[in-house]
Design a protein around this motif. Sequence first.
Motif, short mmCIF file in Angstrom:
data_model
loop_
_atom_site.label_atom_id
_atom_site.label_comp_id
_atom_site.label_asym_id
_atom_site.label_seq_id
_atom_site.Cartn_x
_atom_site.Cartn_y
_atom_site.Cartn_z
N ASN A 50 44.62 50.58 51.11
CA ASN A 50 44.02 50.76 49.79
C ASN A 50 44.62 49.76 48.81
N SER A 51 43.95 49.61 47.68
CA SER A 51 44.44 48.78 46.58
C SER A 51 44.34 49.57 45.29
N ILE A 52 45.06 49.11 44.25
CA ILE A 52 45.11 49.82 42.98
C ILE A 52 44.48 48.96 41.90
N GLU A 53 43.65 49.57 41.10
CA GLU A 53 42.98 48.84 40.02
C GLU A 53 43.97 48.55 38.89
N PHE A 54 43.81 47.41 38.26
CA PHE A 54 44.62 47.08 37.08
C PHE A 54 43.83 46.13 36.18
N VAL A 55 44.29 46.01 34.95
CA VAL A 55 43.67 45.11 33.97
C VAL A 55 44.70 44.03 33.62
N PRO A 56 44.44 42.77 33.95
CA PRO A 56 45.40 41.71 33.60
C PRO A 56 45.66 41.66 32.10
N ASN A 57 46.91 41.36 31.74
CA ASN A 57 47.29 41.33 30.33
C ASN A 57 46.74 40.12 29.59
N GLY A 58 46.36 39.07 30.32
CA GLY A 58 45.85 37.87 29.68
C GLY A 58 44.78 37.22 30.51
N GLY A 59 44.58 35.92 30.27
CA GLY A 59 43.56 35.18 31.01
C GLY A 59 43.94 34.92 32.45
N ASN A 60 45.24 35.01 32.77
CA ASN A 60 45.71 34.81 34.13
C ASN A 60 46.43 36.07 34.62
N VAL A 94 57.89 39.07 51.45
CA VAL A 94 57.14 39.89 50.50
C VAL A 94 55.71 39.36 50.44
N GLU A 95 54.75 40.27 50.34
CA GLU A 95 53.35 39.88 50.29
C GLU A 95 52.67 40.50 49.08
N PHE A 96 51.93 39.66 48.33
CA PHE A 96 51.11 40.10 47.20
C PHE A 96 49.64 39.82 47.53
N TYR A 97 48.78 40.79 47.21
CA TYR A 97 47.33 40.62 47.40
C TYR A 97 46.63 40.99 46.10
N PHE A 98 45.77 40.08 45.62
CA PHE A 98 44.98 40.32 44.41
C PHE A 98 43.51 40.10 44.77
N THR A 99 42.68 41.08 44.45
CA THR A 99 41.26 40.99 44.77
C THR A 99 40.43 41.38 43.55
N LYS A 100 39.20 40.94 43.56
CA LYS A 100 38.24 41.32 42.52
C LYS A 100 37.00 41.87 43.20
N ILE A 101 36.61 43.07 42.81
CA ILE A 101 35.40 43.71 43.33
C ILE A 101 34.52 44.04 42.13
N GLY A 102 33.40 43.36 42.04
CA GLY A 102 32.57 43.52 40.86
C GLY A 102 33.27 42.90 39.66
N SER A 103 33.48 43.71 38.64
CA SER A 103 34.18 43.23 37.44
C SER A 103 35.61 43.77 37.37
N LYS A 104 36.08 44.43 38.42
CA LYS A 104 37.39 45.08 38.40
C LYS A 104 38.37 44.31 39.30
N TYR A 105 39.65 44.38 38.89
CA TYR A 105 40.71 43.69 39.62
C TYR A 105 41.62 44.72 40.30
N TYR A 106 42.10 44.35 41.50
CA TYR A 106 42.94 45.26 42.28
C TYR A 106 44.16 44.51 42.82
N TYR A 107 45.22 45.25 43.10
CA TYR A 107 46.45 44.64 43.62
C TYR A 107 47.11 45.56 44.63
N LYS A 108 47.97 44.96 45.43
CA LYS A 108 48.88 45.69 46.31
C LYS A 108 49.98 44.72 46.75
N TYR A 109 51.14 45.26 47.09
CA TYR A 109 52.24 44.40 47.55
C TYR A 109 53.14 45.21 48.47
N LYS A 110 53.95 44.49 49.25
CA LYS A 110 54.81 45.17 50.20
C LYS A 110 56.02 44.31 50.55
N THR A 111 57.07 45.00 51.01
CA THR A 111 58.24 44.37 51.60
C THR A 111 58.28 44.75 53.08
N SER A 112 59.40 44.49 53.72
CA SER A 112 59.50 44.81 55.14
C SER A 112 59.68 46.30 55.39
#
Length: 454
Positions: free
Chosen positions: A378-388, A350-368
């Motif tokens: 592509n990646s999907i924007e999200f807002v972290p629920n906390g400081g991490n 399983v692979e997780f990818y987290f990136t930050k572009i400007g002030s926005k955070y993006y994620y994507k993940y995959k299995t086999s």
Amino acid sequence: MKVTKREQMLIGALLLVLLGYGFYQFIYIKQNQQITELKASRDTSSQKWEQVKAKIASKDQKIEQNKILNSKILSKTDMLFPSIKQEEIIVILDKMIKESNIQTDVLGFSEVSSENATTVDASKTANNVVNSTNATNELDKLVGDFNGTSTKDSTSVNTNTSNSTANTGTSTNNSKLIGAYKMEVTLNFKGTYDELISFIEKVENYNEKIVINNINITGAQGSNISGTLLLDFYGVPKLNNKDDFKWDYKAPSGNGNPFVGSSSSIQVNSAVVTNKVANTVSTSVNTVTKSVNTVTKSASKVAKVEVKSDFNLYAKPKISNNLHTIIIKKAKEESMKSYIYANNAGIELVEFYFTKIGSKYYYKYKTSIESYPKNFNNSIEFVPNGGNIVLDMVSQKRGSSSDLSGVNIKITNDTDKTVVVNISGDDKNKPRVNILKEKGDISVVRNYINYISK
């Protein structure tokens, strides 16, 4: 009579007209009707074919949804007992008591009840309905239908836990229980502070959830303490008839006196524990020393832990083709669009990818076999629920040497936040979940106690 050439032509034309009329009237019209009927039949068949294709696509989607829901049910109920049986609970507690060296004289068991209860007979009291071991729990019917077993108004409770219902003189055959089974155990103890802490640690480290509902402690002579513990046991009938409890009791042999035992031998009291008893015991709290606060804090660890997670991963053994071994989703996402899965009897990558572009955070993940989003470029924007960025991963201990399913998780963190991975319930000796840190600040916390994430 001589027919002129002109008359011959007229007669020929008339015959042609008659032939054309006959063909139109007796052949063309019928053929045209058949063609029209065939076209209508073709259109009807086409509509049916489209409906069948839609049903097939819908069936595949529902099968995947059912797999996901079944896996979610298993992940949520793994921490609960598959059934509530007084004999098994006695064995579990007796082992904890012996290993912690705490002294216990009496165990008081309440009757097995359900969290919610309804009845068709208004003349029956709520206690009669809840405490009846003859009532039908709707969960048993649902699980029985899933497992293909007949429940026939039976429950997963041990009917030997109490005989008080039989003494009420009321029938509860029409009662319906809904919810998890629950049994309260009151444990009177005495010993040292360290022995009590050792017992509490064994309770919180047990595979299934045991809730310490209340602790009352009084000081005794020297460093000794005494008091009462109120433990709650919850049980839910399991899918696939899963019951991991192993009965280790060995019948005694010889002519030894069975009534002579060690200080850890316990007297069992099956009477119902009422609130009055708890209130009476709680009056001794006024004499508790400052160390009681520490004990209470230790016990509170067993209560439900609420974690604000951003993503969830569930890793399970290969039970059947109808249940996934890996499920990944975005936390608090009800549409199920972010769900992806894998069904691998071996090790899944399983692979997780987290990136930050400007002030926005993006994620994507995959299995086999699939990814989210489907276009992994592509990646999907999200807002972290906390400081991490928090990943909650719920695993399960391996049941046997043939249980080889697991997951290697690559995490790439290209953000200014720490990716915190909380792994609960995993196998200590042979972990099912392994984290591979590819890039960025990644923190892994392993907790071998099951908890509920939100």
